[in-house]
Design a protein around this motif. Sequence first.
Motif, PDB file in Angstrom:
ATOM      1  N   TYR A   1      -6.920  -1.574  -6.101  1.00 58.54           N
ATOM      2  CA  TYR A   1      -5.766  -1.911  -5.264  1.00 58.54           C
ATOM      3  C   TYR A   1      -5.124  -0.668  -4.659  1.00 58.54           C
ATOM      4  O   TYR A   1      -4.592  -0.690  -3.538  1.00 58.54           O
ATOM      5  CB  TYR A   1      -4.706  -2.675  -6.081  1.00 58.54           C
ATOM      6  N   ALA A   2      -5.190   0.462  -5.411  1.00 61.21           N
ATOM      7  CA  ALA A   2      -4.543   1.702  -4.960  1.00 61.21           C
ATOM      8  C   ALA A   2      -5.191   2.266  -3.707  1.00 61.21           C
ATOM      9  O   ALA A   2      -4.603   3.108  -3.035  1.00 61.21           O
ATOM     10  CB  ALA A   2      -4.578   2.744  -6.084  1.00 61.21           C
ATOM     11  N   SER A   3      -6.406   1.797  -3.356  1.00 62.38           N
ATOM     12  CA  SER A   3      -7.059   2.258  -2.132  1.00 62.38           C
ATOM     13  C   SER A   3      -6.263   1.887  -0.890  1.00 62.38           C
ATOM     14  O   SER A   3      -6.439   2.484   0.159  1.00 62.38           O
ATOM     15  CB  SER A   3      -8.450   1.643  -1.973  1.00 62.38           C
ATOM     16  N   PHE A   4      -5.413   0.861  -1.009  1.00 66.61           N
ATOM     17  CA  PHE A   4      -4.624   0.405   0.139  1.00 66.61           C
ATOM     18  C   PHE A   4      -3.129   0.658  -0.071  1.00 66.61           C
ATOM     19  O   PHE A   4      -2.310   0.122   0.658  1.00 66.61           O
ATOM     20  CB  PHE A   4      -4.876  -1.086   0.385  1.00 66.61           C
ATOM     21  N   SER A   5      -2.815   1.465  -1.050  1.00 71.33           N
ATOM     22  CA  SER A   5      -1.422   1.790  -1.320  1.00 71.33           C
ATOM     23  C   SER A   5      -1.081   3.140  -0.709  1.00 71.33           C
ATOM     24  O   SER A   5      -1.916   4.040  -0.670  1.00 71.33           O
ATOM     25  CB  SER A   5      -1.166   1.825  -2.835  1.00 71.33           C
ATOM     26  N   THR A   6       0.135   3.262  -0.233  1.00 69.85           N
ATOM     27  CA  THR A   6       0.592   4.558   0.274  1.00 69.85           C
ATOM     28  C   THR A   6       1.705   5.113  -0.603  1.00 69.85           C
ATOM     29  O   THR A   6       2.549   5.883  -0.147  1.00 69.85           O
ATOM     30  CB  THR A   6       1.103   4.414   1.715  1.00 69.85           C
ATOM     31  N   GLY A   7       1.683   4.721  -1.876  1.00 74.66           N
ATOM     32  CA  GLY A   7       2.731   5.206  -2.759  1.00 74.66           C
ATOM     33  C   GLY A   7       4.045   4.497  -2.476  1.00 74.66           C
ATOM     34  O   GLY A   7       4.091   3.412  -1.912  1.00 74.66           O
ATOM     35  N   THR A   8       5.144   5.133  -2.851  1.00 76.98           N
ATOM     36  CA  THR A   8       6.459   4.522  -2.680  1.00 76.98           C
ATOM     37  C   THR A   8       7.147   5.108  -1.462  1.00 76.98           C
ATOM     38  O   THR A   8       7.580   6.247  -1.470  1.00 76.98           O
ATOM     39  CB  THR A   8       7.336   4.750  -3.925  1.00 76.98           C
ATOM     40  N   LEU A   9       7.200   4.313  -0.412  1.00 72.88           N
ATOM     41  CA  LEU A   9       7.919   4.693   0.792  1.00 72.88           C
ATOM     42  C   LEU A   9       9.162   3.833   0.912  1.00 72.88           C
ATOM     43  O   LEU A   9       9.165   2.673   0.499  1.00 72.88           O
ATOM     44  CB  LEU A   9       7.045   4.487   2.034  1.00 72.88           C
ATOM     45  N   LYS A  10      10.198   4.390   1.494  1.00 78.11           N
ATOM     46  CA  LYS A  10      11.426   3.642   1.703  1.00 78.11           C
ATOM     47  C   LYS A  10      11.164   2.408   2.567  1.00 78.11           C
ATOM     48  O   LYS A  10      11.742   1.350   2.380  1.00 78.11           O
ATOM     49  CB  LYS A  10      12.435   4.590   2.331  1.00 78.11           C
ATOM     50  N   GLU A  11      10.263   2.575   3.530  1.00 80.49           N
ATOM     51  CA  GLU A  11       9.961   1.471   4.438  1.00 80.49           C
ATOM     52  C   GLU A  11       8.891   0.530   3.899  1.00 80.49           C
ATOM     53  O   GLU A  11       8.754  -0.597   4.364  1.00 80.49           O
ATOM     54  CB  GLU A  11       9.463   2.022   5.788  1.00 80.49           C
TER      55      GLU A  11
ATOM     56  N   LEU B   1     -10.928  -6.289   4.288  1.00 77.25           N
ATOM     57  CA  LEU B   1     -12.273  -6.245   4.863  1.00 77.25           C
ATOM     58  C   LEU B   1     -12.539  -4.919   5.577  1.00 77.25           C
ATOM     59  O   LEU B   1     -13.691  -4.495   5.682  1.00 77.25           O
ATOM     60  CB  LEU B   1     -12.484  -7.401   5.841  1.00 77.25           C
ATOM     61  N   CYS B   2     -11.483  -4.280   6.068  1.00 77.23           N
ATOM     62  CA  CYS B   2     -11.668  -2.982   6.731  1.00 77.23           C
ATOM     63  C   CYS B   2     -12.184  -1.947   5.734  1.00 77.23           C
ATOM     64  O   CYS B   2     -12.961  -1.058   6.097  1.00 77.23           O
ATOM     65  CB  CYS B   2     -10.351  -2.517   7.349  1.00 77.23           C
ATOM     66  N   GLY B   3     -11.762  -2.055   4.489  1.00 79.22           N
ATOM     67  CA  GLY B   3     -12.304  -1.176   3.455  1.00 79.22           C
ATOM     68  C   GLY B   3     -13.672  -1.630   2.998  1.00 79.22           C
ATOM     69  O   GLY B   3     -14.582  -0.817   2.798  1.00 79.22           O
ATOM     70  N   LEU B   4     -13.846  -2.944   2.861  1.00 75.84           N
ATOM     71  CA  LEU B   4     -15.121  -3.481   2.396  1.00 75.84           C
ATOM     72  C   LEU B   4     -16.254  -3.173   3.368  1.00 75.84           C
ATOM     73  O   LEU B   4     -17.393  -2.946   2.957  1.00 75.84           O
ATOM     74  CB  LEU B   4     -14.994  -4.996   2.204  1.00 75.84           C
TER      75      LEU B   4
END
Length: 460
Positions: free
Chosen positions: A129-139, A220-223
């Motif tokens: 799941y972390a492959s599509f995470s950008t960490g913790t952003l305010k937005e 799917l963009c990652g797959l």
Amino acid sequence: MEERTSDSASTPSTAAGKPYHAKRPHRKSRAGCRNCKARKVKCDEGRPVCRPCTVRGETCVYVVVPQRAPRTSTSSSPASSPDRGPTPSSIALAAGGRHTTVTQQPQFIPSGHHEIDMRLLWFYTTATYASFSTGTLKERSVDVVLKVNVVQHAFANPFLMNCILGLSAMHINHLGIKNMGISRSQEMQYRAKAFETYRKAVAAADPTTYPALLATSLLLCGLSSHVFRGEDAKPFSILDWLTLWKGIGAIIEVTHIPAVFRTGIAALVFRPAVDMDASARCLPSHLLFMVASIKEGDPDFPLVQKYYKALKFLGSLYLELRNGFSEKLFLRIVTFLTFLPKPFIKAAKEKRPRALVILANYLAFTRFKAGACWWLEGIAEQEIPNIYNLLGPEWEGLLRLPMASLLVEDNRALIRLLLDDPSWDEPARMEAESLTSESERGLAIRAAILEDTTPEVEAY
């Protein structure tokens, strides 16, 4: 208050003044028949008919009590057998002087799924799941959405579940984790099933599936990035990839923006706003001149404004780059392709040189080491040389920077190259690993490879 004497306290009586007699103690009947239990009387547990039922002339029925499974030690559990992969319920790892417990494989297997599915789903919720995470952003903070909301939709929509399982299988093999027992052929089967069921769901256009379709279009963009690496690599796969990214926008248009927010997964498709004027000022002059030099009568003249628009979105990457490699820059890199206008994508598919030059300069940004985003790896290495070889010496000057980026392995050095500033430095913002939580994702991957006890899986 009047004190009670010991005599009065030791002489219990009822309200009617009659002496109280305690019930005679007896052994409880835990395995009594159903009739005796209903009457709350003691059953003698006689078989096949107990005495009270014989006296009353009733049909005596006993409740079947399931026996408890005998306890087994961890070493003898089937979950630890070599042919099943690593399936203990949890594993303790030392991290920074502390012992951290990482829950490994789920013990419950829902109907319609088998153990390999659950193994892959576990790996998704702890690592992929972390492959599509950008960490913790305010937005934008999507970790909970990816691990909880998306999985909830997946159990109701098989095409999303197939995508998750295929992505996890691909991630496991990318990391070379053999003891998870996922072969290359299994990975291909999951991937093919994901695309097949997704196409059918898109054709069906059932409004109740729109949230799952939206999540699937992103995953799917990652797959689909397997086409940039290894034996699956195909030249100019980036052109088909563009269509997949634009598909996210098509799903949003069908779903409508307010409906997206009600699905609980709106954060997945969040894109930071772009200051077009500020972005344009950050663009390298040679790219601006490439478009400004287009004269009337040139086949690209009708596309001038579309090229400028694509360049301004590229400029947003340069604008963010001045602050170093950050979570927001990573988000801009990942979402860049979704901003490109359709006429630009059409020009790129026609392999028009200026469109390909813009794509090559974008691909240089995908060279950043972005922590958990493994599916971006290898794309620039595959496609920048393809573009360079196709366009030839005439366009070599405009492709100098993308080609040079292939020789850089350090984020700091890449920023200096892109900004053309050898003195740039901001060490505090250079750690790409801050994009994800190493405490969970890293330990989960380490747990999966802790003991390689299974035989070699089938080679693709």
